[in-house]
Scaffold this motif. Structure first.
Motif, PDB file in Angstrom:
ATOM      1  N   TYR A 180       0.833  -1.196   0.000  1.00 39.26           N
ATOM      2  CA  TYR A 180       0.000   0.000   0.000  1.00 39.26           C
ATOM      3  C   TYR A 180       0.870   1.250   0.000  1.00 39.26           C
ATOM      4  N   ASN A 181       0.349   2.272  -0.640  1.00 41.61           N
ATOM      5  CA  ASN A 181       1.015   3.558  -0.799  1.00 41.61           C
ATOM      6  C   ASN A 181       0.821   4.371   0.478  1.00 41.61           C
ATOM      7  N   ALA A 287      -1.314  -3.699 -13.643  1.00 41.12           N
ATOM      8  CA  ALA A 287      -1.461  -3.470 -12.203  1.00 41.12           C
ATOM      9  C   ALA A 287      -0.150  -3.010 -11.585  1.00 41.12           C
ATOM     10  N   VAL A 288       0.956  -3.635 -11.991  1.00 44.44           N
ATOM     11  CA  VAL A 288       2.264  -3.228 -11.473  1.00 44.44           C
ATOM     12  C   VAL A 288       2.519  -1.762 -11.813  1.00 44.44           C
ATOM     13  N   SER A 289       2.342  -1.408 -13.082  1.00 45.55           N
ATOM     14  CA  SER A 289       2.608  -0.036 -13.520  1.00 45.55           C
ATOM     15  C   SER A 289       1.728   0.973 -12.801  1.00 45.55           C
ATOM     16  N   GLY A 294       1.781   5.458  -8.612  1.00 47.79           N
ATOM     17  CA  GLY A 294       0.974   6.198  -7.646  1.00 47.79           C
ATOM     18  C   GLY A 294      -0.469   6.389  -8.027  1.00 47.79           C
ATOM     19  N   GLU A 295      -0.966   5.581  -8.970  1.00 50.17           N
ATOM     20  CA  GLU A 295      -2.343   5.743  -9.431  1.00 50.17           C
ATOM     21  C   GLU A 295      -3.333   4.854  -8.689  1.00 50.17           C
ATOM     22  N   SER A 296      -2.877   4.163  -7.671  1.00 47.95           N
ATOM     23  CA  SER A 296      -3.762   3.387  -6.804  1.00 47.95           C
ATOM     24  C   SER A 296      -3.175   3.386  -5.405  1.00 47.95           C
ATOM     25  N   GLY A 297      -3.993   2.996  -4.448  1.00 44.98           N
ATOM     26  CA  GLY A 297      -3.531   3.022  -3.065  1.00 44.98           C
ATOM     27  C   GLY A 297      -3.035   1.694  -2.546  1.00 44.98           C
ATOM     28  N   SER A 312      11.030   1.806  -7.605  1.00 43.41           N
ATOM     29  CA  SER A 312      10.128   2.856  -8.097  1.00 43.41           C
ATOM     30  C   SER A 312      10.269   4.166  -7.331  1.00 43.41           C
ATOM     31  N   GLY A 313      10.846   4.102  -6.139  1.00 46.97           N
ATOM     32  CA  GLY A 313      10.948   5.289  -5.301  1.00 46.97           C
ATOM     33  C   GLY A 313       9.680   5.605  -4.541  1.00 46.97           C
ATOM     34  N   LEU A 314       8.676   4.736  -4.633  1.00 48.75           N
ATOM     35  CA  LEU A 314       7.396   4.937  -3.972  1.00 48.75           C
ATOM     36  C   LEU A 314       7.550   4.799  -2.454  1.00 48.75           C
ATOM     37  N   ALA A 315       6.836   5.618  -1.703  1.00 52.06           N
ATOM     38  CA  ALA A 315       6.744   5.435  -0.258  1.00 52.06           C
ATOM     39  C   ALA A 315       5.654   4.404  -0.003  1.00 52.06           C
TER      40      ALA A 315
END
Length: 455
Positions: A180-181, A287-289, A294-297, A312-315
């Motif tokens: 989860y983001n 889904a991965v992309s 950041g287009e889903s939670g 990806s650098g995503l938190a």
């Protein structure tokens, strides 16, 4: 390849161990059938190594099906244990994932050219061990080298057993989990005081959280790709099905299942695929992309996607998929070490193989850093592993894992999950009746149950 006619194996303590059984008529038949199927090339693979090289090191042939990031990580782990100078040098042979790998492994076992050690999915062992394609592990020798049953979770260890013998030793477990983001979750107000996602305990609550996240992203609350992918379909279905505390027994002539649990699970998946919470027709790559951009939670995926998320650098954080139907459960499989059958294994070569596997298990923190949950619990319990985030947050999924129902035709890389795709994808994609879709799947499974195990 030299042929060795050896006395019975002996443990270091001197207790005689029976040599492996000779080639049986059944194994000969398997080899003939596989050759007709066009896989005779497996016999050309270098699986039989001399017991020792000029340097005095035992040359070990090690087969696996790990590619991509997993393959790179495994290569590094093999280099690491080779450098320990424990009397062996392991050489990897990497074969194509799925049916090609398992066919070639069977051919090597029946053709007298098996590797010293091979990775199998634990879910496939039940289809191979009964036909004599695998040799059982000597648990006393493993214990001497620092590996024993108590070092593994009960479910993970038990999956490698059959008829009182242990045929596989788990390197890891790789469950289906939820990422989860963190930024999206914070804006949606669904984080708890510890900074992690607040507990979700019911289907309705999950839908509420997903919709709150969708309001933040403006696209979807959840990423889940399944189109044309029976494995992805099955992983989520079986997670929810087992959360109903439902059995799926394939030990008889027909499948014993819980229709109500199946329908409930499928109806909930249909609720997720409403175009708002989740796209109704996405594949896994989409889904991965979507999640990584950041287009889903939230994201339903396997632990193997951890390196992608980190790059990806995503938190983000991760946890077991929430228990929505009463019983904590997660679909999973394990990469497990096996001993492909050898008629007359050299005792010292076998001992070197055991040392190699013990070293891999005991040094599997690097494997954990890539996402998989180590099967060897002393690594999981170490301070180094507990400092890994999000690995330590989703590690409890290994305690609630559920492997495929046991049958000769189930398991990762088998056709079983393709049967689910063929019969149930319409339930996911077109909103077809869940009861009819599941009944069609069970009928397809029963066709397989009526057939004898070809191995």
């Amino acid at each position: 390849m030299a042929l060795h006619h050896l006395a019975p194996r002996r443990t270091p303590a001197g207790a005689a161990l029976p040599a492996g059984p000779g080639l049986t008529r059944r194994q000969m038949l398997i080899g003939s059938l596989a050759t007709v199927g066009g896989v005779a090339a497996a016999s050309a693979l270098a699986g039989c190594a001399p017991t020792a090289s000029a340097s005095g090191l035992h040359q070990l042939a090690y087969w696996h099906l790990l590619s991509g990031g997993d393959g790179i990580n495994m290569a590094g782990l093999v280099d690491q244990v080779n450098a320990l100078d424990h009397g062996y040098e392991a050489t990897q042979t990497v074969l194509a994932w799925g049916a090609p790998y398992y066919t070639k492994l069977a051919m090597a076992s029946v053709g007298g050219r098996s590797p010293d050690v091979a990775i199998m999915h634990a879910s496939r062992v039940a289809g191979y061990a009964p036909g004599g394609l695998l040799d059982p592990w000597d648990l006393d020798l493993l214990a001497e080298l620092g590996v024993q049953e108590s070092d593994f979770l009960d479910r993970v260890w038990a999956k490698g057993g059959l008829d009182g013998q242990q045929y596989s030793i788990a390197l890891d477990s790789h469950p289906f989990i939820m990422m989860y983001n963190l930024d999206v979750a914070e804006q949606a107000g669904v984080l708890g005081p510890d900074g992690q996602l607040a507990p979700i305990t019911s289907p309705d609550q999950f839908l509420e959280v997903a919709r709150a996240m969708q309001a933040v992203t403006g696209k979807h609350g959840l990423s889940y790709g399944y189109l044309g992918d029976g494995a992805q379909m099955w992983r989520l279905f079986y997670t929810f099905y087992k959360q109903h505390d439902a059995d799926f027994d394939l030990s008889g002539l027909t499948a014993t299942v819980d229709d109500d649990a199946a329908v409930s699970s499928l109806e909930f998946i249909q609720q997720l695929l409403d175009g708002t919470i989740c796209t109704p027709n996405g594949d896994y790559g989409t889904a991965v992309s979507e999640f990584m951009s950041g287009e889903s939670g939230m994201f339903f995926t396997g632990v193997w996607e951890l390196p992608t998320a980190k790059n990806s650098g995503l938190a983000f954080d991760a946890q077991p998929i929430p228990t929505l139907f009463g019983t904590p459960a997660a679909y999973a499989d394990s990469h497990a070490f096996t001993l492909p059958h050898q008629s007359s294994p050299d005792p010292e070569q076998r001992r070197a193989s055991y040392r190699f596997v013990a070293d891999l298990l005991q040094n599997s923190l690097g494997w954990a850093e890539a996402g998989h949950i180590p099967g060897f619990q002393p690594v999981v319990q170490s301070a180094e592993y507990q400092a890994l985030v999000p690995q330590a947050h989703y590690a409890p999924a290994a305690e609630i894992l559920n492997y495929d129902p046991e049958a000769w035709f189930t398991g990762s890389g088998s056709d079983f999950q393709n049967y689910f795709l063929e019969t149930v994808q319409g339930v996911y994609l077109d909103g077809a009746d869940p009861a009819e879709g599941f009944a069609s799947f069970v009928r397809r499974v029963n066709v397989q149950l009526a057939k004898p195990n070809p191995v």
